[in-house]
Design an enzyme around this catalytic site. Structure first.
Site, PDB file in Angstrom:
ATOM      1  N   SER A   1      31.917  -2.468   2.051  1.00 52.64           N
ATOM      2  CA  SER A   1      30.686  -3.263   1.948  1.00 52.64           C
ATOM      3  C   SER A   1      30.002  -3.224   3.317  1.00 52.64           C
ATOM      4  O   SER A   1      29.946  -2.170   3.959  1.00 52.64           O
ATOM      5  CB  SER A   1      31.057  -4.681   1.493  1.00 52.64           C
TER       6      SER A   1
ATOM      7  N   LYS B   1      25.430  -4.435  -1.467  1.00 50.28           N
ATOM      8  CA  LYS B   1      26.712  -4.584  -0.759  1.00 50.28           C
ATOM      9  C   LYS B   1      27.355  -5.939  -1.102  1.00 50.28           C
ATOM     10  O   LYS B   1      28.580  -6.047  -1.171  1.00 50.28           O
ATOM     11  CB  LYS B   1      26.501  -4.467   0.754  1.00 50.28           C
TER      12      LYS B   1
ATOM     13  N   TYR C   1      19.488  -2.792   0.396  1.00 48.13           N
ATOM     14  CA  TYR C   1      20.879  -2.469   0.767  1.00 48.13           C
ATOM     15  C   TYR C   1      21.816  -3.668   0.661  1.00 48.13           C
ATOM     16  O   TYR C   1      22.825  -3.624  -0.056  1.00 48.13           O
ATOM     17  CB  TYR C   1      20.827  -1.934   2.210  1.00 48.13           C
TER      18      TYR C   1
END
Ligand SMILES: NC(=O)C1=CN([C@@H]2O[C@H](COP(=O)(O)OP(=O)(O)OC[C@H]3O[C@@H](n4cnc5c(N)ncnc54)[C@H](OP(=O)(O)O)[C@@H]3O)[C@@H](O)[C@H]2O)C=CC1
Ligand SMILES: CCCCCCCCCCCCCCCC(=O)[C@@H](N)CO
Length: 291
Positions: free
Chosen positions: A163, A181, A177
């Site tokens: 992650s 994650k 993004y």
């Protein structure tokens, strides 16, 4: 235990490393092989995989003959391709990996309004869907080859996903993004519980910045404000990053940060939510932690 260092034996084991044609995944694959672990490197670009495999094999270190290194080309954002890869390896070639590490990921830092239609989904596709595909197919194949095995007799396996610190602390500029994650982090937490009875260990890595080919690329579109906010996470080398991760996996940690600021923000259970009666929430949170 944090002081024991036997939680990731490598000699004689087999690992699949996804996202291994460059960056952290490539370095991690190299390190595993040098420690006597057989490695299968996976990514989409065959030329890079072959070059990296040849470079790793050119080592002066004496590697036990039973320790092998190979590569496979697979776009893991496509479920059927992942299924094809794992099925061939596990059901046909009878290779039953002890470890699956996925470093597949993509960051295109931009302010939200500057993202294209494609940017908006590419992060989700690569950071979440691709890694969920890997986890789902791997677990399914393990179950398929162990139909006659009782739960307690399942061998020890590690599933390790990558992650980012932004999962704890979403930073401006990472809107395509950080959410994906965080979704991957959430998936890992569920899998840790669901798969424990089958002897799986699920570890999640939350790196801060490190210098990789991907990092050089993301710097090109990164807004200045993002660089300022993430400033406390000074980029480290991929070698150092792989070192830290291997050390913490060995010590048995399943939530792994790679720098001090990462560890600090990992303690922010309330994240960046606007507070309501914030002082009481802090007391409550530290009480929960001690329970
Ligand atoms: N660099 C940083 O500062 C940070 C990175 N991270 C995360 O760490 C991980 C590694 O990062 P980094 O080394 O910088 O990444 P890179 O971009 O340098 O490398 C990514 C790797 O993933 C592979 N990959 C990407 N998409 C796919 C796909 N669909 N199928 C198969 N393989 C794929 C790429 O190979 P190919 O293109 O050949 O398929 C490449 O080998 C990522 O998950 C990243 O998000 C987290 C925090 C900080
Ligand atoms: C006491 C409170 C202080 C708060 C300071 C906040 C500092 C936040 C640090 C965030 C670091 C983010 C690194 C992201 C790395 C990453 O995932 C990308 N490089 C993508 O590849």
């Amino acid at each position: 235990m944090w002081f024991s260092k036997n939680n990731l034996p490598l000699s004689g084991k087999t690992a699949v490393v996804l996202g291994a044609s460059q960056g952290l995944g490539a370095e991690f694959g190299r390190r595993l092989y040098l420690e006597g672990c057989s490695v299968i490197l996976v990514a989409r670009t065959e030329s890079k995989l072959k070059k990296h495999k040849d470079a790793i094999q050119a080592t002066d270190k004496v590697i036990p003959p039973e320790c092998t290194i190979s590569y496979a080309v697979c776009d893991v954002s496509d479920y059927d391709s992942v299924l094809g890869f794992f099925h061939k390896m596990m059901a046909i070639e009878n290779i039953d990996p002890d470890y699956v590490f996925s470093f597949v990921g993509l960051a295109i830092p931009k302010l939200f309004n500057d993202l294209t239609k494609e940017d908006l989904v590419s992060g989700y596709q690569t950071n979440y869907v691709a890694n969920a595909n890997v986890a789902h197919v791997f677990v399914n194949q393990v179950m398929a080859i162990n139909k006659q095995t009782s739960r307690k007799q399942f061998k020890k396996r590690v599933l390790c996903m990558c992650s980012s610190v932004v999962s704890f602390y979403p930073v401006i500029g990472y809107s395509s993004y950080a959410p994906s994650k965080a979704a991957l982090d959430s998936l890992c937490t569920i899998l840790r519980a669901e798969l424990k009875p089958y002897n799986f260990r699920v570890a999640t890595i939350f790196p801060g910045n490190f210098e990789s080919e991907g990092y050089i690329q993301e710097e090109k579109t990164k807004p200045e404000i993002t660089k300022i906010v993430e400033g406390p996470s000074t980029p480290i080398t991929v070698e150092k990053c792989a070192d830290i991760i291997l050390d913490k996996l060995n010590k048995g940690y399943d939530t792994i940060t790679t720098d001090t600021i990462g560890w600090i923000v990992s303690c922010f259970g309330l994240g960046m939510y606007p507070r309501q009666w914030g002082f009481l929430q802090i007391i409550k949170q530290s009480k929960n932690k001690n329970e």
